[in-house]
Motif scaffolding. Structure first.
Motif, PDB file in Angstrom:
ATOM      1  N   ARG A  87       1.141  -1.172  -0.057  1.00 20.09           N
ATOM      2  CA  ARG A  87       0.226  -0.171   0.132  1.00 20.09           C
ATOM      3  C   ARG A  87       0.819   1.394   0.120  1.00 20.09           C
ATOM      4  NH1 ARG A  87      -5.058  -1.560   0.302  1.00 20.09           N
ATOM      5  NH2 ARG A  87      -5.940   1.187   0.712  1.00 20.09           N
TER       6      ARG A  87
ATOM      7  N   TRP B 245       0.999   5.818  -0.620  1.00 20.56           N
ATOM      8  CA  TRP B 245       0.605   7.242  -0.695  1.00 20.56           C
ATOM      9  C   TRP B 245       0.574   7.953  -2.181  1.00 20.56           C
ATOM     10  CZ3 TRP B 245      -3.713   8.874   2.108  1.00 20.56           C
ATOM     11  CH2 TRP B 245      -3.938   9.818   2.296  1.00 20.56           C
TER      12      TRP B 245
ATOM     13  N   VAL C 127      -4.322   9.770  -2.425  1.00 20.58           N
ATOM     14  CA  VAL C 127      -4.868   8.255  -2.855  1.00 20.58           C
ATOM     15  C   VAL C 127      -4.133   7.468  -2.298  1.00 20.58           C
ATOM     16  CG1 VAL C 127      -5.396   6.895  -4.790  1.00 20.58           C
ATOM     17  CG2 VAL C 127      -5.519   9.234  -5.113  1.00 20.58           C
TER      18      VAL C 127
ATOM     19  N   CYS D 121      -3.710   3.320  -2.030  1.00 22.05           N
ATOM     20  CA  CYS D 121      -4.549   2.433  -2.752  1.00 22.05           C
ATOM     21  C   CYS D 121      -3.488   0.914  -2.165  1.00 22.05           C
ATOM     22  CB  CYS D 121      -4.286   2.569  -3.972  1.00 22.05           C
ATOM     23  SG  CYS D 121      -2.641   3.571  -5.055  1.00 22.05           S
ATOM     24  N   SER D 122      -3.668  -0.013  -3.153  1.00 24.51           N
ATOM     25  CA  SER D 122      -2.517  -0.984  -2.976  1.00 24.51           C
ATOM     26  C   SER D 122      -2.002  -1.346  -4.401  1.00 24.51           C
ATOM     27  CB  SER D 122      -3.261  -2.143  -2.519  1.00 24.51           C
ATOM     28  OG  SER D 122      -3.784  -3.255  -3.732  1.00 24.51           O
TER      29      SER D 122
ATOM     30  N   ASP E   2      -4.745  -2.428  -6.344  1.00 25.54           N
ATOM     31  CA  ASP E   2      -6.027  -1.665  -6.584  1.00 25.54           C
ATOM     32  C   ASP E   2      -4.907  -0.817  -7.920  1.00 25.54           C
ATOM     33  OD1 ASP E   2      -7.645  -1.599  -4.524  1.00 25.54           O
ATOM     34  OD2 ASP E   2      -6.207  -0.112  -3.580  1.00 25.54           O
ATOM     35  N   GLN E   3      -3.782  -0.456  -8.101  1.00 19.84           N
ATOM     36  CA  GLN E   3      -3.728  -0.064  -9.424  1.00 19.84           C
ATOM     37  C   GLN E   3      -3.378  -0.904 -10.555  1.00 19.84           C
ATOM     38  OE1 GLN E   3       1.020   1.535  -7.763  1.00 19.84           O
ATOM     39  NE2 GLN E   3       0.633   2.285  -9.006  1.00 19.84           N
TER      40      GLN E   3
ATOM     41  N   THR F 199      -8.994   8.635  -6.577  1.00 19.91           N
ATOM     42  CA  THR F 199      -8.900   7.018  -6.932  1.00 19.91           C
ATOM     43  C   THR F 199      -7.447   7.121  -8.512  1.00 19.91           C
ATOM     44  OG1 THR F 199     -10.172   7.918  -9.227  1.00 19.91           O
ATOM     45  CG2 THR F 199     -11.081   7.042  -7.248  1.00 19.91           C
ATOM     46  N   VAL F 200      -6.940   5.718  -8.282  1.00 21.15           N
ATOM     47  CA  VAL F 200      -5.855   5.570  -9.209  1.00 21.15           C
ATOM     48  C   VAL F 200      -6.719   5.847 -11.116  1.00 21.15           C
ATOM     49  CG1 VAL F 200      -4.598   3.757 -10.498  1.00 21.15           C
ATOM     50  CG2 VAL F 200      -4.959   3.804  -7.937  1.00 21.15           C
TER      51      VAL F 200
END
Lengths: 326, 326
Positions: free
Chosen positions: B218, B220, B253, B255-256, B259-260, B310-311
């Motif tokens: 994860r 940022w 964002v 995210c992991s 997620d990307q 969001t990505v």
């Protein structure tokens, strides 16, 4: 064991020198040399004999740090500092002494390390002033260092440098955030925190003392003896056990001014308490309001640092170590 | 409005210069001069006309800071730095550029203040590297700055100095801890964090990319456009509203890597995802493990800083601003 104390002329520095000279050892090794340095040549403790050398030197002068490190002390106590009020009044002097001189010392150690692998234990006295309002009632070890004074900024920077110079292997540094020291021996002084000692010390001697804040004011206290104990304990700690965050908040007595007064009454009776004049000073109260009130010094406790737990003990230590006789 | 950008040759600096030149204004005032400084003379943005001046200068050289401040810019963006890997590889260079040159700039501002009351808005780019393990999953604004790199220490010291120089009235400083910038335009680089951009940028261009960490990692993130937006917003902020802690963690964002990859598939289909080679690299994974994963940037949000959420937005911004055409 070759020991260097920079700032050996101050109250804590002199007590530390006396303790090490008296023990004849530090961290389990026999004392072989005790270098005592301050702006004015510091006192040589009784019994130190030929092992102790006293020297007047200003760490912020060119070459002084390198000369002190040239002797390759095994343990360096760096206690020298411009105090909070002076660092606030004289911006340039505060940065020169508290930041530049400290960095000069660390750089001298790094250059010695690069020359021959020298890697001393460095013990540094930091301050609760690295914390600034807004603060929680009980401050954990991972709370942000966000000072509200130049002194606090200078101490916080030194803490960061100790972490980095230690991580890079140039030194084996440990910083100690000392509680407010109570009871300081000697005469009243002009420090904003002076009353924390004064409201005990003066009445114990039958003299009047002024309390400028409400009795509900809370603070974090330890004795001079405990402070010396922290420094001695830090000198012998296993650095690996300390981990990457090398400056630790020291344990102390979390108490209110009212707790202090109650302990004074237990120690010296209501006639001592009657010597305290309540004279609220909004300027001092405003300063103290920004100060931390209590800590959870979990990391220091886990490493074996100990202090008094009651104001009664602070008074007993003062009577044993420092109170005027007769 | 006279604007100085130190570090105007970098990716963010050049975009910032172009944005200000394009706006013809900053913080509600018409642009009158745009000084662009970097180690090599930075590009002058199209349309800046005679307002822009490009200059090659090293802020760590004697006299450079004073000369830049002599022109009394209203807003100074200080973006110049040795990056993390270089500051780790070259200890002395890192401290010289990231600490000493920054302090020289602040001192030049202070001397100008003492001379004529000059007090510029100073906007400084700090870094998430001021945070070091162990870290909570979501880092609050009052979490301890305890870096695990020399770069992080240098940035944390600059943050402390900004607080102090601002509190003393010498400058009106604001620091911004930028998220990892994704998608960085251009070619793959050797930074440990490079894959966060690479696993999107290369597949979007039909090229293979290597992922050295698990998909559960994860981090940022924010776009280059968001970073420029932070800097512009900081230039116009009311300093009083910022309060005493002058460096703010910017929104981003959370995210992991998974997620990307899911967003990449939505943007460019499974054939793009198939271009990612999973090649676990324990050395990179160990570095990233010490990095922060997510923040609660409450102070920055309250002051109106905004970023993508969001990505998918990060990819859309890249396609609009930076992706190669055709």
């Amino acid at each position: 064991m070759h020991v260097l104390i920079i700032g050996a002329g101050g109250m804590i520095g002199a007590k530390l020198a006396a303790r090490i000279a008296g023990d004849g050892a530090l961290a389990g090794r026999a004392l072989t040399r005790l270098d005592l340095v301050d702006i004015a040549a510091p006192p040589v403790p009784a019994g130190a004999g030929a092992l102790a050398q006293s020297q007047a030197a200003d760490l912020s002068d060119d070459g002084v740090a390198a000369a002190l490190v040239a002797r390759r002390p095994d343990v360096i106590f760096h206690l020298a500092a411009v105090v909070s009020g002076e660092a606030e009044a004289d911006f340039e002097k505060g940065y020169r002494v508290n930041l530049d001189a400290t960095r000069a010392l660390f750089e001298a150690i790094r250059h010695a390390h690069l020359a021959d692998g020298y890697r001393p234990r460095l013990v540094f006295t930091s301050s609760l002033a690295v914390y600034g309002a807004p603060l929680p009632d009980v401050i954990p070890d991972d709370h942000i260092r966000a000072p509200r004074t130049s002194y606090g900024v200078q101490k916080a920077i030194a803490e960061l440098l100790i972490d980095d110079y230690t991580r890079r292997g140039f030194m084996d540094g440990i910083g100690l955030r000392l509680p407010t020291i109570v009871i300081r021996p000697g005469r009243p002084n002009a420090a904003a925190s002076g009353f924390f000692s004064g409201i005990l010390r003066e009445p114990l001697a039958g003299q009047r003392s002024t309390l400028p804040v409400p009795e509900t004011t809370r603070h974090w206290l330890a004795s001079p003896r405990a402070a010396v104990g922290f420094l001695i304990h830090a000198a012998g700690l296993d650095g690996v056990a300390v981990g990457p965050r090398r400056t630790l908040t020291m344990p102390g007595v979390a108490c209110s001014v009212g707790d202090q007064i109650a302990a004074l009454e237990r120690a010296a009776g209501p006639q001592a308490v009657a010597l305290i004049d309540h004279a609220p000073d909004p300027a001092i109260a405003a300063i103290i309001d920004n100060w931390p009130r209590a800590f959870d010094p979990a990391a220091a406790r886990a490493l074996g640092f100990t202090a008094e737990t009651t104001v009664d003990e602070l008074i007993a230590v003062y009577r044993a170590d420092d109170a005027p006789r007769g």
